[in-house]
Design a protein around this motif. Structure first.
Motif, mmCIF file in Angstrom:
data_model
loop_
_atom_site.group_PDB
_atom_site.id
_atom_site.type_symbol
_atom_site.label_atom_id
_atom_site.label_comp_id
_atom_site.label_asym_id
_atom_site.label_seq_id
_atom_site.Cartn_x
_atom_site.Cartn_y
_atom_site.Cartn_z
ATOM 1 N N LEU A 115 26.471 -64.269 -96.682
ATOM 2 C CA LEU A 115 27.277 -64.943 -95.449
ATOM 3 C C LEU A 115 26.049 -65.242 -94.354
ATOM 4 O O LEU A 115 25.622 -64.274 -94.306
ATOM 5 N N ILE A 116 26.265 -66.458 -94.509
ATOM 6 C CA ILE A 116 24.668 -67.467 -93.120
ATOM 7 C C ILE A 116 25.692 -67.641 -92.541
ATOM 8 O O ILE A 116 26.538 -68.411 -92.175
ATOM 9 N N LEU A 117 24.833 -66.949 -91.103
ATOM 10 C CA LEU A 117 25.250 -67.612 -89.446
ATOM 11 C C LEU A 117 24.771 -68.515 -89.150
ATOM 12 O O LEU A 117 23.517 -67.753 -88.931
ATOM 13 N N THR A 118 24.435 -70.033 -88.848
ATOM 14 C CA THR A 118 23.486 -71.004 -88.229
ATOM 15 C C THR A 118 23.233 -71.349 -87.026
ATOM 16 O O THR A 118 24.737 -71.609 -86.810
ATOM 17 N N GLU A 119 22.169 -72.513 -85.969
ATOM 18 C CA GLU A 119 22.961 -72.325 -84.904
ATOM 19 C C GLU A 119 23.752 -74.235 -85.466
ATOM 20 O O GLU A 119 24.625 -74.776 -84.835
ATOM 21 N N LYS A 120 22.889 -74.380 -86.489
ATOM 22 C CA LYS A 120 22.649 -75.652 -86.621
ATOM 23 C C LYS A 120 23.703 -75.922 -88.152
ATOM 24 O O LYS A 120 23.830 -75.886 -88.274
ATOM 25 N N GLN A 121 24.362 -77.488 -87.864
ATOM 26 C CA GLN A 121 25.132 -77.499 -89.156
ATOM 27 C C GLN A 121 23.252 -78.382 -90.536
ATOM 28 O O GLN A 121 24.252 -78.304 -91.444
ATOM 29 N N HIS A 122 22.739 -78.690 -89.871
ATOM 30 C CA HIS A 122 22.171 -80.020 -91.265
ATOM 31 C C HIS A 122 20.593 -79.694 -90.320
ATOM 32 O O HIS A 122 20.059 -78.902 -89.279
ATOM 33 N N THR A 123 20.395 -79.834 -91.084
ATOM 34 C CA THR A 123 18.566 -80.088 -90.731
ATOM 35 C C THR A 123 17.853 -81.046 -89.772
ATOM 36 O O THR A 123 18.621 -82.231 -89.691
ATOM 37 N N PRO A 124 17.046 -81.454 -89.484
ATOM 38 C CA PRO A 124 16.855 -81.704 -87.976
ATOM 39 C C PRO A 124 16.099 -83.266 -88.835
ATOM 40 O O PRO A 124 16.197 -83.310 -90.030
ATOM 41 N N PHE A 125 16.674 -84.946 -88.421
ATOM 42 C CA PHE A 125 16.106 -85.677 -88.373
ATOM 43 C C PHE A 125 14.785 -86.305 -88.307
ATOM 44 O O PHE A 125 14.269 -86.986 -89.415
ATOM 45 N N LEU A 126 14.282 -85.028 -87.399
ATOM 46 C CA LEU A 126 12.560 -85.652 -87.445
ATOM 47 C C LEU A 126 11.467 -84.464 -87.381
ATOM 48 O O LEU A 126 12.602 -83.566 -87.392
ATOM 49 N N GLN A 127 11.112 -84.684 -88.004
ATOM 50 C CA GLN A 127 10.196 -83.515 -87.961
ATOM 51 C C GLN A 127 8.825 -83.451 -88.500
ATOM 52 O O GLN A 127 8.175 -84.469 -88.964
ATOM 53 N N TRP A 128 7.980 -82.924 -87.705
ATOM 54 C CA TRP A 128 6.620 -82.929 -87.627
ATOM 55 C C TRP A 128 5.986 -82.358 -89.269
ATOM 56 O O TRP A 128 6.542 -81.854 -89.303
ATOM 57 N N ASN A 129 4.668 -82.844 -89.409
ATOM 58 C CA ASN A 129 3.910 -82.768 -90.511
ATOM 59 C C ASN A 129 2.429 -82.506 -89.657
ATOM 60 O O ASN A 129 1.561 -83.720 -89.366
ATOM 61 N N ASN A 130 2.042 -81.432 -90.109
ATOM 62 C CA ASN A 130 1.179 -81.566 -89.498
ATOM 63 C C ASN A 130 -0.653 -81.782 -90.407
ATOM 64 O O ASN A 130 -0.810 -80.886 -91.455
ATOM 65 N N GLY A 131 -1.586 -82.370 -89.885
ATOM 66 C CA GLY A 131 -2.732 -82.930 -90.577
ATOM 67 C C GLY A 131 -3.325 -81.960 -90.488
ATOM 68 O O GLY A 131 -3.509 -81.266 -89.363
ATOM 69 N N PRO A 132 -5.057 -82.351 -91.113
ATOM 70 C CA PRO A 132 -6.313 -81.857 -91.080
ATOM 71 C C PRO A 132 -6.827 -81.762 -89.459
ATOM 72 O O PRO A 132 -6.622 -83.327 -88.589
ATOM 73 N N PRO A 133 -7.579 -81.148 -89.069
ATOM 74 C CA PRO A 133 -8.797 -81.140 -87.876
ATOM 75 C C PRO A 133 -9.041 -82.867 -87.515
ATOM 76 O O PRO A 133 -10.220 -83.326 -89.438
ATOM 77 N N VAL A 134 -9.738 -83.066 -86.512
ATOM 78 C CA VAL A 134 -10.317 -84.679 -86.993
ATOM 79 C C VAL A 134 -11.938 -85.194 -87.325
ATOM 80 O O VAL A 134 -12.435 -85.740 -87.762
ATOM 81 N N ASN A 135 -12.065 -83.510 -87.665
ATOM 82 C CA ASN A 135 -13.497 -83.548 -87.818
ATOM 83 C C ASN A 135 -14.287 -83.148 -89.606
ATOM 84 O O ASN A 135 -14.987 -82.663 -90.015
#
Lengths: 464, 464
Positions: B343-363
């Motif tokens: 059994l699985i209980l979660t707060e949200k019904q679905h994953t978010p519509f927006l998600q961050w993707n972290n890239g590399p440092p600028v140098n």
């Protein structure tokens, strides 16, 4: 054309635009001659012993065409009984211009005449190891150092770097930008063999770099531990010339420098002016990012004080929105038509329906209060549960939409409101989404600002 | 009645229910006499030199009425050439019962006769400092220590603590519970002057406690650094008797102990049986918590192996859901009617519509790949932006509802699927929300489990 040739061509093209013409130079020279002779006389009449020195980018031939500044320093002997205030009073009597008294960390006079900005700044003779009497006492020494160390012809390279930083919004040590000062630009050029391109090529090493101009100089690292970039003032080793440069601005510069080298273009110096068409307005309306703006009155304040307060407000707002789980993306302000507009972008439209509340550990007496409070509450949807070694409850919360969340934050003092900004509920207006975009579209400057803010990327990455 | 009197009354009431009657004791005694004499003969016939010893809670008079276990150890000399396997074969020949060969960390025989569980466990003579030959070699020494150190009459206190732990779901060192073993319960009673109530009163100090039974014993802390509770085996200082106790179970016990002392009731020993009425089914349906269940087949496995695999699966699932920002609250399993239901209980019904993707440092040079990838992608709603000193993009994502998220995780091997569980997509069934609650309501055991899971609080906090 290979890359190096393209760099050269672009530098020539940029210099053509920013190098002052003979006529502009002559205009500034004659204006300086006129004012300095009047100044000499005024000092004589008032029996004030002081010497006059021309400083700033005009004196170093590093100014950019159109930016017509004449910075005249009046240097009092260190022991002088005259205060900067006395001095400025005498000068106002002697030279008839529409002077504005300004005050940064030091008092000075400011006037505009013939499209030239004149600044007259009093200071005291500087000597290493002696306490300075005014914040600008070091300026004459800075000029001396630059004159002695900047290779012949590198004044043009300084111009290039300044313009590059203007184009990438990293130029200026003022609080609004938190970027590079003119003196710092000159030092960076000196540090890179007098070449603009070398500064860009070395840019990736600037993050957390330590630059000095004396060999074997030991830096008091502890003193500068909060600074992202350390460039020790060659005229005063206790000072970091780059202390105003924030990590964010430095990173913006580093990224821009590398992007330019990879893909050179004039746009790094002169950003494209993007026309906000109906299509672009539609793009903004279609964005999945949530937008609101707070409209408030612009108080009469010196720029640095205004932006100091604004940046503090933005930071407090960001933190508050983050804590309330509405996921802020960016908070920024624009000042236009005597209005300040603080813009807020968030991921979510409203705060979550469910939120955890963390209680005390199971072996602490404070647990009884927590259990009493939450054992029978209707808003508890899960718990009191023991998770790890703590009591926790998951609560059902009334969701707040961004607009109401901001109103509440202001009403309930949930964020510190800087004293000089008028942010009382009755003085502000909050406008969101389509309404905001529609209202902004009437003003070119504002809609361009919003469009860029919503894209989120540096100007040089914006296409078409 | 003051508190102390209420504790006493409850203890008396509990003991009345769990203390074995004379008849039960006589039944076990006669059964032991019968089997041990057959055992003696079987060993003689097979010419195996070994001694027989009765261990376990029956031998210590600490068993709880109804839990009828006879644990008989056959102790071979340390040098014996006979293996446990040889021994068990001979015994099976000599005593005719429906033996089941079992195997924990050691092989043993198991049979049920006259409602009594018989276990026959071979081991080797234990001596401190000598390597053990089988995992249960220490057991005779444990009995000896308890017999010598448990105060007269404190066997009743052991019964009380065991029953308290059963009622609060913290009894049993098996993987399903990760709780307290019978031997550990006896040691805790000895450590608290032989008194059940003292164990509860000292419970708040049990989190990260270190208990020893020899003065000045130096504990090899490094060896036990992952253990939440350290109780050094008085018969072997290299062993932590409490190593199976997980922080969560320990915290559950600590909280229950303190809650009992504050508000004593029989329900800590015998949890209320809550009837799942239509109203409760409606409460479950109205919960703002999101529920799904995975139905899968129960494989034929020893309990510890099955639950080891299940707990691993639950943990992997929880981590995966957490990473996918659907905010898991709880993952737990029930085994019923040859089915496992996770059994699985979660707060949200679905994953978010927006998600961050972290890239590399600028140098870093890796930034070009990132910028190439995201500069023109349609799913980028903000960026590539420089935030701090890194490139980031905010992406528009297709939201996954919990059901599909689980299916994807299984299909794409995003979580490790334990080898003995049949979790292929075609073998499982995923049922969510109302459908799940409706299906569970047909089975008393399952609906009670789900009801408790959804409430999230310990049984003793559940009202009516």
């Amino acid at each position: 054309m290979n890359l190096e040739e393209r760099y050269q061509q672009i530098q020539l093209d940029v210099l053509k635009k920013i190098r002052p013409a003979k006529k502009e130079r002559e205009l500034l020279e004659s204006k300086y001659a006129e004012i300095s002779s009047k100044l000499e006389k005024a000092l004589q009449d008032a029996k004030i012993q002081a010497r006059i020195e021309l400083l700033g980018s005009f004196s170093r031939d590093t100014w950019i065409s159109g930016n017509r500044d004449i910075d005249i320093f009046i240097i009092l002997p260190y022991e002088s009984k005259f205060s900067p205030k006395d001095l400025l009073n005498e000068i106002k009597k002697g030279i008839k211009l529409d002077w504005i008294r300004k005050h940064a960390k030091h008092p000075y006079l400011y006037a505009i005449t013939d499209d030239i900005e004149i600044e007259i700044l009093p200071c005291y003779e500087f000597e290493l190891g002696r306490k300075i009497r005014s914040a600008v006492d070091r300026s004459p020494n800075h000029k001396q150092f630059i004159k002695q160390n900047l290779p012949v012809g590198s004044n043009e390279e300084v111009r290039l770097l300044k313009q590059f930083m203007k184009g990438t919004e990293t130029y200026g040590a003022e609080i609004k930008v938190h970027g590079f000062s003119g003196y710092l630009v000159e030092l960076l050029i000196i540090n890179s063999d007098g070449k603009f391109l070398n500064v860009l090529k070395n840019a990736s090493q600037l993050l957390n770099a330590r630059i000095t101009f004396q060999e074997n100089l030991v830096i008091d690292v502890e003193k500068f531990k909060d600074d992202s970039l350390i460039v020790i003032d060659p005229t005063d080793e206790a000072r970091n010339v780059a202390s105003a440069v924030k990590e964010q601005t430095l990173a913006n510069f580093v990224a821009a420098a590398q992007s330019f080298l990879k893909n050179p273009s004039m746009h790094f110096f002169f950003p494209k002016q993007i026309k906000i068409t109906d299509r672009k307005i539609q793009i903004m309306k279609d964005s999945s990012v949530n937008i609101c703006a707070i409209f408030h009155k612009e108080p009469k304040l010196a720029d640095d004080i205004l932006w100091g307060q604004l940046r503090r407000f933005e930071k407090g707002l960001y933190k508050f929105l983050d804590k309330n789980l509405i996921n802020p993306i960016k908070v920024d302000s624009i000042v236009s038509n005597n209005e300040i507009i603080t813009l807020i972008l968030t991921e979510k439209q409203h705060t979550p329906f469910l939120q955890w509340n963390n209680g005390p550990p199971v072996n602490k007496d404070t647990q009884w209060e927590f259990l009493n409070k939450y054992s029978r509450r209707e808003e508890v949807v899960f718990g009191p549960a023991i998770i790890g070694n703590r009591w926790k409850v998951l609560l059902s919360k009334k969701p707040y939409y961004l607009e109401d969340l901001i109103k509440n934050a202001i009403k309930e003092n949930a964020i510190t409101l800087p004293s000089h900004l008028d942010l009382k509920l009755k003085s502000i207006e909050i406008v969101c989404k389509e309404d905001l975009i529609n209202r902004f579209s009437e003003n070119k400057n504002r809609s361009f600002f919003l469009y860029k803010l919503l894209l989120g990327k540096p100007s040089y990455l914006i296409e078409e």
